[in-house]
Write an enzyme that holds these catalytic residues in place. Structure first.
Site, PDB file in Angstrom:
ATOM      1  N   SER A 110       0.844  -1.192   0.000  1.00 53.07           N
ATOM      2  CA  SER A 110       0.000   0.000   0.000  1.00 53.07           C
ATOM      3  C   SER A 110       0.879   1.242   0.000  1.00 53.07           C
ATOM      4  CB  SER A 110      -0.896  -0.010   1.243  1.00 53.07           C
ATOM      5  OG  SER A 110      -1.678   1.156   1.275  1.00 53.07           O
ATOM      6  N   GLY A 111       0.621   2.144  -0.940  1.00 49.51           N
ATOM      7  CA  GLY A 111       1.426   3.349  -1.067  1.00 49.51           C
ATOM      8  C   GLY A 111       2.553   3.235  -2.053  1.00 49.51           C
ATOM      9  N   THR A 115      -2.210   2.252  -7.960  1.00 50.46           N
ATOM     10  CA  THR A 115      -3.340   2.944  -8.602  1.00 50.46           C
ATOM     11  C   THR A 115      -2.848   3.873  -9.705  1.00 50.46           C
ATOM     12  OG1 THR A 115      -4.628   2.822  -6.563  1.00 50.46           O
ATOM     13  CG2 THR A 115      -5.322   4.433  -8.194  1.00 50.46           C
ATOM     14  N   ASN A 160      -0.430   5.860   2.755  1.00 51.70           N
ATOM     15  CA  ASN A 160      -0.800   6.313   1.415  1.00 51.70           C
ATOM     16  C   ASN A 160      -1.980   7.272   1.534  1.00 51.70           C
ATOM     17  OD1 ASN A 160      -1.317   6.651  -1.274  1.00 51.70           O
ATOM     18  ND2 ASN A 160      -1.740   4.507  -1.719  1.00 51.70           N
ATOM     19  N   SER A 163      -5.084   5.495  -0.810  1.00 47.77           N
ATOM     20  CA  SER A 163      -4.960   4.032  -0.782  1.00 47.77           C
ATOM     21  C   SER A 163      -6.262   3.382  -1.252  1.00 47.77           C
ATOM     22  CB  SER A 163      -4.653   3.573   0.643  1.00 47.77           C
ATOM     23  OG  SER A 163      -4.607   2.169   0.708  1.00 47.77           O
ATOM     24  N   SER A 164      -6.144   2.429  -2.168  1.00 48.84           N
ATOM     25  CA  SER A 164      -7.308   1.675  -2.635  1.00 48.84           C
ATOM     26  C   SER A 164      -7.730   0.709  -1.539  1.00 48.84           C
ATOM     27  CB  SER A 164      -6.970   0.898  -3.914  1.00 48.84           C
ATOM     28  OG  SER A 164      -6.631   1.767  -4.948  1.00 48.84           O
ATOM     29  N   GLY A 390      -2.033  -4.230  -1.926  1.00 51.25           N
ATOM     30  CA  GLY A 390      -0.738  -4.894  -1.775  1.00 51.25           C
ATOM     31  C   GLY A 390      -0.665  -5.624  -0.451  1.00 51.25           C
ATOM     32  N   GLU A 392      -0.009  -6.320   3.203  1.00 52.31           N
ATOM     33  CA  GLU A 392      -0.107  -5.385   4.319  1.00 52.31           C
ATOM     34  C   GLU A 392       0.365  -6.028   5.610  1.00 52.31           C
ATOM     35  OE1 GLU A 392      -4.053  -3.814   4.511  1.00 52.31           O
ATOM     36  OE2 GLU A 392      -3.708  -2.412   2.865  1.00 52.31           O
TER      37      GLU A 392
END
Length: 1078
Positions: A110-111, A115, A160, A163-164, A390, A392
């Site tokens: 994440s980050g 995306t 992030n 973040s999605s 991603g 985590e």
């Protein structure tokens, strides 16, 4: 020598190593150092074979411009420096040209920029595919679906800012030409728990903050919201504002994107109403209240929020209030209603908010799919883009992180399988011997999680379905019994004694050794989050809403469709979705983008070695490099290989005549590399060790330096020769021009000298002739003067006797005669033009000639008028006579007259003789027609107008019907006594008839015509010619007309007309008819 084509390459001007397969030596430290070196030079992309590693720069870089898109368009993958556009182009061309379905798998923490990477892939494909109005609309809709899904599915986390919080897989569909037809989006496991609770330093989903920041005051009032974030319990306040993020502008972007994608206005409004209802649900609070039977129940503290929610959603307030206080359980034919305590009420409220938002998000995805789906049913090519959470590892990892990491395990498994498969297929395709490669297979971890009998998800479902008391502790206890001996499972409460004293592992947690590292999960909440229960009372309350969208989100609330079967758990649903996704990915050609986050501070120019090292490990990047290098580290097609290294062999330089493979074989035999270091495939050469490639590059570099020196030598020689020849040619040209200039200058000097001599001689001759002429002239003047004096003397002597008698009179007459003679001679030269309207006349020279001057002016004017009249034809004379007659009759009397002066009198405005419609009318009239015009005849009874044909002949005045040509009235000119009209600017006139005549039985006629002056003039002249009597023309703003037995006054007044500048006529009473004139 033919011009050599120059191509760039991945190996040219390389910072570090562009392809990790060529890294030497290969270890974790050198891998990180190479990434860091490239990152410090803004080179954020690096290859591992066909895999792209992307390091998030946390800043904007000028490498995504339209010019860059054109640079990578239709280029070989290794032809330019590593870039995400190169992978996008390779995937798109394989889909378009080779008819292979593609998928692009974007993975990372994440980050790390997943995306943004998916957006770049979609924008590149949109830029390089076809153009056209329909294609552009599809591309715009596909691109604009991103802002909508990001607003509702992304949130700020500690790692992030965007973040999605859901997984997205988009299948973009193309036609046979490679133009986009549409797409289909699949979403996976929205993190709906974020709706009701966010970790410290994180935010709720973007849409809540965007709505409160960007909505107008009117919209907020309609949604019953306030702009202050602190008014809502579901919004965390410590991170409500994000640096560099404009929520208000993003809200406008989302509204515009929804419109482009195809959302109707009422649909967008309904979505915002649901968002407002979710926000307000968080403000509902409960208080305990004891019942008579001793059971605790909950009551809503402030019902104002509940009332506003019910107004937004169209739900009966009492129904929703009861759903928050009671729970109905159905078993077979029985229904049992129990009260909810405060804790259960809060659980029900949060469950409703989470379900409402989650179902709204699923509805949004389906609604977008309806808009962007392909409209045609022809066979389609598909490119899938997977943007999913991603791996985590947080301080507190719960059910969501467990599911996310399970998905990443499956993606890693398919990545290893497809990479090995692709490598093996290429070896077989190129007829190269394949050797087995040892690698870590994470199938054992996937089996630990997803096994149908003793997997963690299966045991979690079993525990959720088990009757009796079910808690997170009982679930952990079951895990400790079943998974205690598994090598990748760790728990302090398990039977395995090695973890009994592990203080880093709390009692309420278990740890799984993932491929990316060990992750400790807190078991608290696993059962509730897996159950994902929403009380049936709340579902039924939602279904009863008059709000169409909310009602559609809860179909199970319909009492007619009650299903007592337990809904599938969240874990089983996600497991099925992941299985479907894996099956879908295995049918497509994979392309990988591995995203890496350089630091946890979200700052540019910072590269944290330890953080990057951790990501390299769990992404298995070193293992991926070893897989690619297990056989041959580098492979290249024969044509570019020969083009790049042909200068190393005399036989292949500068041009090889035969096949490219034969040229490469000659080249490598000449270089005497060990045979085991390379192998020849069908279309490529395979090089085993990167050192061999680097040696090739060194040899090429030295050879290029030698070639550069040779080229410099040849160029310098050519340049010197060219310079010498140019100097020689220039010297010849300069000498020729100088000689020419010298001769021209000498000639000009001689010529100027000759001209000076000639001018002096001509001047001397001219002066001599001038002196002679002057002398001759003086002699002649002298003779003339002497003769004049002599003649004067003789005359005076002869006439002296006469002068004494009447000398004064004679002198006066002589002087007067000379003055008159001079006057007439001057008048001859100053006569004006022959135009009768020219009023110019020469000024009078002497006062005594005043009467003569005036008489001459009069005589001249009469004479030129006669000359002008002599030019007239008979027809023209007649026209001017009529114009003169009109002037005498109407000048300074009728306001309409000045506008008629410049209009010629035509008479026959209707060509009766030529129009077959009027053949009957023509046959009925034997006389010459003087006027044929359409007039408006005023009705005697009501003042309305009707069109009639007005005909004037030598003896009669006739009126005929315009349509049929039938003669309505015939009046002899002898019966016409007078014509009356107003003095104003209108076309009305009355024709008065003799009393007692046959035509006067109905009374006088009242007409309106656009040619009044002409018609009155011609009627006057024709009547005078036939009756020898002048027709009386009366001009007055009031006059009397005879209508049958009545005398009616026609009065002209000023008025405003509805139909513009056209006069109107209105019968007021039996004695008055008004004509309104503008």
């Amino acid at each position: 020598m033919a011009k050599m084509e120059v191509k760039t390459s991945l190996l040219d001007n390389m910072i570090g190593v562009g392809d990790m397969v060529l890294l030497e030596p290969l270890n974790e430290e050198s891998f990180i150092d190479n990434l860091k070196k490239r990152f410090d030079h803004s080179e954020i992309y690096t290859y591992i074979g066909s895999v792209v590693i992307s390091v998030n720069p946390y800043r904007s870089l000028p490498i995504y411009s339209p010019e860059k898109v054109e640079d990578y368009r239709n280029r070989n993958f290794y032809e330019l420096s590593p870039h995400i556009f190169a992978l996008s182009d390779e995937a798109y061309r394989s889909l378009r040209d080779q008819d292979k379905d593609q998928c692009i798998l974007i993975t990372g923490e994440s980050g790390a920029g997943k995306t943004e990477a998916s957006k770049l892939v979609m924008s590149y494909v949109a830029a390089v595919c076809g153009k056209g109005a329909e294609v552009n609309q599809v591309k715009e809709q596909l691109l604009q679906s991103n802002p909508v899904l990001e607003a509702f599915g992304n949130a700020k986390t500690v790692r992030n800012d965007n973040s999605s919080r859901f997984g997205k897989y988009m299948d973009i569909e193309f036609d046979f030409k490679g133009d986009p037809l549409g797409g289909v989006i699949s979403n996976y496991l929205l993190e709906k728990s974020r709706v009701v609770k966010q970790p410290r330093g994180e935010r709720n989903f973007h849409i809540f903050y965007q709505l409160l920041s960007g909505a107008s005051e009117d919209l907020l009032h309609k949604l019953k919201l306030e702009r202050d974030f602190s008014r809502y319990n579901y919004l965390s306040l410590d991170s409500a504002k994000v640096n560099g993020v404009d929520d208000a502008a993003n809200f406008r972007t989302v509204r515009n994107a929804m419109q482009i994608v195809g959302f109707m206005d009422h649909e967008a409004q309904s979505v915002l109403e649901v968002i407002a209802a979710v926000l307000k649900l968080g403000n509902i609070e409960f208080k305990p209240e004891s019942r008579v039977n001793g059971l605790d129940e909950s009551k809503i503290k402030d019902k104002n929020e509940l009332k506003e929610i019910c107004e937004l959603t169209g739900i009966d307030q009492s129904v929703l209030e009861r759903a928050f206080s009671f729970r109905t359980v159905e078993a077979k034919q029985e229904k049992v209603s129990t009260t909810l305590n405060v804790a259960q009420a809060y659980y029900a409220r949060d469950a409703l908010a989470k379900n409402l938002y989650s179902r709204l998000f699923s509805w949004l995805v389906n609604r977008i799919n309806e808009s962007i789906k392909a409209q045609t049913k022809v066979r389609k090519k598909v490119m899938g883009v997977l943007d999913i959470y991603g791996f985590e590892i947080f301080e507190d990892n719960s059910f969501e992180q467990f599911i996310i990491n399970y998905c990443n395990e499956k993606l890693q498994q398919i990545f290893i399988e497809l990479t090995l498969k692709e490598e093996q297929e290429e070896y077989i395709r190129e007829d190269i011997e394949w050797t087995h490669i040892d690698y870590f297979n994470n199938a054992v971890i996937c089996d630990l999680i997803e096994n149908n009998t003793n997997g963690i998800l299966a045991m979690l479902d079993e525990e959720c379905l088990r009757p009796g008391t079910v808690t997170d502790d009982t679930f952990l206890e079951k895990l400790n019994q079943v998974c205690a001996t598994h090598q990748h499972f760790e728990s302090r409460m398990s039977k395995c004694s090695r973890f009994l004293n592990d203080t880093s592992l709390p009692h309420s947690c278990f740890r799984i050794q993932h491929y990316a590292g060990k992750v400790m999960y807190q078991v608290e909440g696993f059962v509730d989050k897996n159950n994902d229960l929403l009380y049936r009372d709340l579902s039924q309350a939602m279904w009863k809403a008059s709000h169409s969208l909310i009602k559609a989100l809860f179909p199970e609330g319909n009492p007619a469709k009650i299903n007592l079967k337990r809904p599938p758990t969240a874990g089983s649903q996600f497991k099925a979705s992941v299985a479907t996704l894996m099956k879908n990915l295995q049918t497509k050609n994979p392309n990988y983008i591995r995203c890496i986050k350089p630091n946890d501070k979200k700052a540019a120019h910072i590269f944290n070695d330890a953080l990057v090292c951790h990501q390299i490990r769990y992404l298995g990047l070193l293992e991926n490099v070893r897989v690619r290098r297990a056989g041959y580290a580098f492979r290249q097609a024969y044509e570019p290989c020969l083009e790049r290294y042909k200068m190393l062999c005399k036989q292949t330089w500068p041009h090889w005549k035969g096949p490219a493979r034969a040229g490469v074989e000659v080249l490598f035999n000449e270089l005497e590399f060990p045979v085991e270091e390379y192998s020849f495939g069908r279309s490529k050469i395979f090089i085993r060790n990167p050192r061999t490639l680097f040696k090739l590059e060194d040899l090429r570099k030295r050879r290029l330096e030698d070639l550069a020196t040779l080229i410099q030598k040849i160029f310098r020689g050519w340049k010197c020769r060219t310079h010498f020849l140019l100097m020689k040619k220039s010297q010849i040209v300069i000498a020729a021009w100088y000689r020419r200039y010298s001769q021209q200058k000498k000639y000009q000097q001689i010529k100027s000298s000759a001209i000076v001599v000639q001018s002096f001689i001509r001047g001397w001759k001219a002066r001599k002739i001038l002196r002679e002429l002057k002398h001759e002239k003086r002699c002649q003047e002298a003779v003339t003067t002497i003769a004049a004096f002599w003649h004067g003397t003789q005359v005076r002597r002869e006439y002296r006797k006469f002068f004494r008698a009447n000398a004064g009179k004679k002198i006066y007459e002589f002087t007067l005669q000379r003055i008159v003679q001079k006057y007439f001679l001057e008048m001859k030269n100053k006569m004006p033009s022959l135009s009768p309207i020219d009023k110019n006349w020469p000024a009078r020279p002497y006062l005594f000639l005043d009467s003569t001057h005036k008489e001459l002016k009069r005589i001249f004017h009469l004479w030129r008028c006669k000359k002008y009249r002599d030019q007239f034809t008979d027809q023209r004379k007649l026209i001017y006579e009529e114009k003169l007659e009109a002037s005498e009759l109407f000048k300074d009397k009728k306001a309409l007259y000045p506008s008629s002066v410049g209009q010629p009198f035509q008479g026959a405005y209707l060509e009766i003789s030529k129009d077959p419609k009027y053949k009957k009318l023509k046959d009925a009239i034997e006389e010459k027609i003087i006027i044929a015009e359409v007039v408006n005849k005023v009705n005697r009874a009501n003042g309305k107008c009707a069109s009639r044909i007005f005909l004037l002949t030598n003896n009669n005045l006739l009126l005929a019907d315009q349509k049929s040509g039938h003669i309505k009235s015939e009046v002899p000119l002898g019966d016409v006594t007078k014509v009356s009209m107003s003095s104003q600017n209108d076309g009305f006139f009355a024709v008065h008839l003799k009393e007692g005549s046959g035509a006067a039985s109905k009374g006088d006629f009242l007409f309106s015509s656009d040619h009044l002056i002409e018609m009155a003039t011609k009627l006057y002249r024709t009547t005078l010619s036939q009756t020898k009597q002048k027709l009386n023309i009366e001009i007055s703003d009031e006059f009397l007309v005879q209508f049958r037995q009545d005398k009616v006054c026609v009065k002209f007044i000023q008025g405003n007309q509805k139909n513009g500048s056209v006069p109107t006529c209105k019968r007021k009473n039996n004695r008055l008819l008004e004509v309104a004139v503008p």
